[in-house]
Write an enzyme that holds these catalytic residues in place. Structure first.
Site, PDB file in Angstrom:
ATOM      1  CB  CYS A  44      -0.972   0.007   1.294  1.00  0.00           C
ATOM      2  SG  CYS A  44      -2.016   1.468   1.580  1.00  0.00           S
ATOM      3  CE  LYS A  53      -5.320   6.108  -5.008  1.00  0.00           C
ATOM      4  NZ  LYS A  53      -5.448   4.670  -4.990  1.00  0.00           N
ATOM      5  CB  THR A 146       2.338 -12.145   4.387  1.00  0.00           C
ATOM      6  OG1 THR A 146       1.347 -13.259   4.448  1.00  0.00           O
ATOM      7  CG2 THR A 146       3.524 -12.565   5.504  1.00  0.00           C
ATOM      8  N   GLY A 185     -10.651  -3.418 -12.852  1.00  0.00           N
ATOM      9  CA  GLY A 185     -11.091  -2.995 -11.568  1.00  0.00           C
ATOM     10  C   GLY A 185     -10.596  -1.687 -11.170  1.00  0.00           C
ATOM     11  CG  MET A 323      -7.784  -9.091  -1.255  1.00  0.00           C
ATOM     12  SD  MET A 323      -6.525  -9.693  -2.483  1.00  0.00           S
ATOM     13  CE  MET A 323      -6.226 -11.324  -1.967  1.00  0.00           C
ATOM     14  CB  ALA A 325      -5.201  -0.453   3.156  1.00  0.00           C
ATOM     15  CG  HIS A 449     -26.014  25.794   1.514  1.00  0.00           C
ATOM     16  ND1 HIS A 449     -26.376  24.950   0.414  1.00  0.00           N
ATOM     17  CD2 HIS A 449     -26.282  27.134   0.844  1.00  0.00           C
ATOM     18  CE1 HIS A 449     -26.515  25.721  -0.729  1.00  0.00           C
ATOM     19  NE2 HIS A 449     -26.742  27.083  -0.334  1.00  0.00           N
TER      20      HIS A 449
HETATM   21  P1  NAD Z   1     -10.049  -6.477  -9.333  1.00  0.00           P
HETATM   22  O1  NAD Z   1     -10.368  -7.742  -8.817  1.00  0.00           O
HETATM   23  O2  NAD Z   1     -10.788  -5.274  -8.552  1.00  0.00           O
HETATM   24  O3  NAD Z   1     -10.405  -6.304 -10.907  1.00  0.00           O
HETATM   25  C1  NAD Z   1      -9.820  -7.041 -11.748  1.00  0.00           C
HETATM   26  C2  NAD Z   1     -10.706  -7.309 -13.118  1.00  0.00           C
HETATM   27  O4  NAD Z   1      -9.825  -7.966 -14.060  1.00  0.00           O
HETATM   28  C3  NAD Z   1     -11.813  -7.943 -12.822  1.00  0.00           C
HETATM   29  O5  NAD Z   1     -12.939  -7.044 -13.412  1.00  0.00           O
HETATM   30  C4  NAD Z   1     -11.722  -9.130 -13.623  1.00  0.00           C
HETATM   31  O6  NAD Z   1     -13.101  -9.520 -14.208  1.00  0.00           O
HETATM   32  C5  NAD Z   1     -10.780  -8.821 -14.926  1.00  0.00           C
HETATM   33  N1  NAD Z   1     -10.254  -9.947 -15.384  1.00  0.00           N
HETATM   34  C6  NAD Z   1      -9.626 -11.112 -15.017  1.00  0.00           C
HETATM   35  N2  NAD Z   1      -9.085 -11.925 -16.018  1.00  0.00           N
HETATM   36  C7  NAD Z   1      -9.318 -11.183 -17.091  1.00  0.00           C
HETATM   37  C8  NAD Z   1      -8.646 -11.505 -18.564  1.00  0.00           C
HETATM   38  N3  NAD Z   1      -8.010 -12.724 -18.565  1.00  0.00           N
HETATM   39  N4  NAD Z   1      -8.886 -10.666 -19.463  1.00  0.00           N
HETATM   40  C9  NAD Z   1      -9.717  -9.478 -19.188  1.00  0.00           C
HETATM   41  N5  NAD Z   1     -10.116  -9.052 -17.962  1.00  0.00           N
HETATM   42  C10 NAD Z   1      -9.792  -9.977 -16.727  1.00  0.00           C
HETATM   43  O7  NAD Z   1      -8.363  -6.383  -9.297  1.00  0.00           O
HETATM   44  P2  NAD Z   1      -7.268  -5.277  -9.141  1.00  0.00           P
HETATM   45  O8  NAD Z   1      -8.127  -4.014  -9.927  1.00  0.00           O
HETATM   46  O9  NAD Z   1      -6.050  -5.886  -9.959  1.00  0.00           O
HETATM   47  O10 NAD Z   1      -7.370  -4.881  -7.721  1.00  0.00           O
HETATM   48  C11 NAD Z   1      -6.883  -5.926  -6.915  1.00  0.00           C
HETATM   49  C12 NAD Z   1      -7.182  -5.548  -5.537  1.00  0.00           C
HETATM   50  O11 NAD Z   1      -6.514  -4.631  -4.977  1.00  0.00           O
HETATM   51  C13 NAD Z   1      -8.524  -5.678  -5.365  1.00  0.00           C
HETATM   52  O12 NAD Z   1      -9.039  -6.353  -4.353  1.00  0.00           O
HETATM   53  C14 NAD Z   1      -8.619  -4.153  -5.132  1.00  0.00           C
HETATM   54  O13 NAD Z   1     -10.208  -3.874  -4.353  1.00  0.00           O
HETATM   55  C15 NAD Z   1      -7.369  -3.482  -4.520  1.00  0.00           C
HETATM   56  N6  NAD Z   1      -7.335  -2.258  -4.793  1.00  0.00           N
HETATM   57  C16 NAD Z   1      -8.082  -1.398  -4.266  1.00  0.00           C
HETATM   58  C17 NAD Z   1      -7.972  -0.020  -4.650  1.00  0.00           C
HETATM   59  C18 NAD Z   1      -8.814   1.085  -3.930  1.00  0.00           C
HETATM   60  O14 NAD Z   1      -9.391   0.999  -3.071  1.00  0.00           O
HETATM   61  N7  NAD Z   1      -9.041   2.168  -4.588  1.00  0.00           N
HETATM   62  C19 NAD Z   1      -7.042   0.248  -5.584  1.00  0.00           C
HETATM   63  C20 NAD Z   1      -6.382  -0.740  -6.116  1.00  0.00           C
HETATM   64  C21 NAD Z   1      -6.550  -1.947  -5.491  1.00  0.00           C
END
Ligand code: NAD
Length: 470
Positions: A44, A53, A146, A185, A323, A325, A449
């Protein structure tokens, strides 16, 4: 107690582990924290939330200066990108944060061990590979924190140059001409936005027929529409089959050919693999102790975060759940408070989830789809930022707030926001849900407001069909 004997040994110094270590020290425990990286703070702080960020903020300033300050009557000359300075800003932010944890550890008198920690049975943890001789520590309790690592695709080889993960995508030294992001994602959308704002063509390939799986579908659809207008190209229902690196010799710069089901092959300069994360449970000595992981490599725990081995606990990305933080932090605190004989508890229904695109997307509690699937009768109030005075003053009127409340009790079941500062606005909804509030409670609370959060009050009023400003 000998120097190498502790009340608690925490393995991993990410947000879950370092927060647990500090809380345990506050509770009077003698604490050690084993971390293999020189900098504290985990994924993180070093290569995840914090550096992304820093880049999101910086790239938003660049984009605003280049494209949208004129509407505020601010004329700027030619705007140039100084990417090395932008990356330096990010590195400075990371350094300040990770050094900050060093300071907090010293203040809390937490013993910090550099190296890979492994369970060795009978309350022992070995620490190896940190540059000095291997050591064995003894702990009355051990906490595994971990975290997780990037999930890989079977036929996509990450070379760290042309094809990389978020670790590489927070440090490109040139703006890619064409960046292909695999996965829509949080990571794909945030880093896709950064490089798109800086001038890259960005194509997002997503296996599902929607972006941001898990988020409320109506909000996700609005996010897709807004991000597409900003220039992100989405190809949904597209499964990436393989990525071939091409060129890279003296004749042509390296690029990649992305082959997929559902769309034409795509030639691009860089590929970002963002298809999720998997728990870091390898090489921890779990098998030897008889701790079995589930089919997704996660460590099953009970409500006190205890594994099947007495004295061994686990929290954060290595156990089931989202997942995030802040989820790991809450679990770390609850776990060590339990060890100290207190009552630690995490309300999993009140964990916010934020995607830091522009506008931000934030949610807490149940989505409409989840409520329908559970057969829960609910009422819905929705309010657009277009009708919010402050949002108009900011010229950020895209998006909405949506409040879902129980049809009979009016208790708030979920709040979903896409709009300016949604990541901050969601906090009011989280507190409301922690206190078991009804939509009526928010609707009858005075909100300053003109503020953005008035849109939440208006959406709460809308649950009963009495929004004032629409
Ligand atoms: P995610 O699981 O959120 O999204 C991954 C996306 O990849 C999914 O929509 C999935 O359907 C797609 N996908 C999987 N295999 C694929 C393929 N072969 N071809 C095309 N698309 C495919 O994962 P992420 O964005 O990598 O994030 C990882 C983790 O880290 C998550 O748990 C997320 O919540 C966390 N994270 C959170 C934040 C935040 O809170 N702002 C920021 C970054 C990451």
């Amino acid at each position: 107690m000998a120097d190498s004997e502790f009340d608690l040994i925490v393995i991993g110094a990410g947000p879950g582990g370092y927060v647990a270590a500090i809380r345990a020290a506050q509770l009077g425990m003698k604490v050690a924290c084993v971390e293999k990286e020189a900098a504290l703070g985990g994924t993180c702080l070093r290569i995840g939330c914090i550096p992304s960020k820093a880049l999101l903020e910086a790239s938003a300033h660049f984009h605003e200066a280049a494209h949208s300050l004129g509407r505020f009557g601010v004329k700027v000359g030619s705007v140039e990108l100084d990417l090395p300075a932008m990356l330096q800003h990010k590195d400075n932010v990371v350094k300040a944060n990770t050094k900050g944890i060093d300071g907090l550890f010293k203040k809390a008198k937490i013993a910090r061990y550099l190296g890979h920690g492994r369970l060795a049975g009978n309350g022992k943890v070995t620490v190896e590979g940190g540059g000095s001789a291997a050591e064995t520590l003894s702990g009355k309790n051990i906490l595994i924190a971990t975290g997780s690592k990037v999930a890989m695709l079977p036929d996509v080889k990450v070379d760290g140059k042309t094809v990389g993960t978020s670790t590489e995508a927070i440090a490109y030294t040139e703006v890619p001409g064409h960046l292909v992001v695999i996965g829509a994602g949080a990571i794909g959308l945030e880093l896709g936005s950064v490089w798109s704002r800086l001038g890259a063509k960005v194509t997002v390939l997503e296996f599902l027929d929607r972006i941001l799986p898990g988020m409320d579908a109506e909000i996700s659809a609005e996010a897709q529409r807004i991000l597409a207008k900003q220039g992100l190209e989405f190809r949904l229902g597209t499964r990436v089959k393989s990525v071939k690196v091409e060129g890279g010799g003296s004749k042509a710069p390296a690029g990649a050919l992305v082959e997929c089901d559902g769309t034409e092959p795509i030639r691009c300069d860089k590929v970002l693999v963002a298809v999720g994360r998997v728990p870091n449970t390898e090489n921890l000595g779990l098998e030897a102790l008889g701790i079995k992981t589930d089919t997704r490599g996660r460590i099953p725990v009970d409500e006190k975060y205890a594994t099947t081995v007495p004295g061994v606990y686990a929290i954060g990305d290595v156990i089931p759940g989202v997942m995030l933080a802040h989820k790991a932090e809450e679990e770390g605190v609850a776990c060590v408070e339990g060890l100290a004989g207190k009552y630690g508890h995490v309300n999993y229904n009140a964990i916010p989830n934020v995607v830091y695109t522009h506008p931000e997307i934030a949610s807490v509690g149940k989505t409409e789809e989840e409520l329908k699937a559970d057969g829960v009768a609910f009422k819905k109030g929705s309010f657009p930022f277009l009708a919010n005075g402050r949002a108009r003053a900011m010229a950020q009127t895209e998006g909405r707030v949506k409040v879902l409340a129980d049809a009979s009790t009016d208790r708030i079941l979920g709040v979903h926001i896409i709009g300016p500062r949604a990541g901050e606005l969601i906090a009011e909804a989280v507190v409301a849900m922690e206190f078991g509030a009804s939509s009526e409670d928010i609707a009858r609370t005075s909100h300053a407001h003109p503020t953005l959060v008035e849109a939440l009050k208006e959406a709460a009023l809308g649950v009963d069909g009495r929004s004032i400003h629409i």
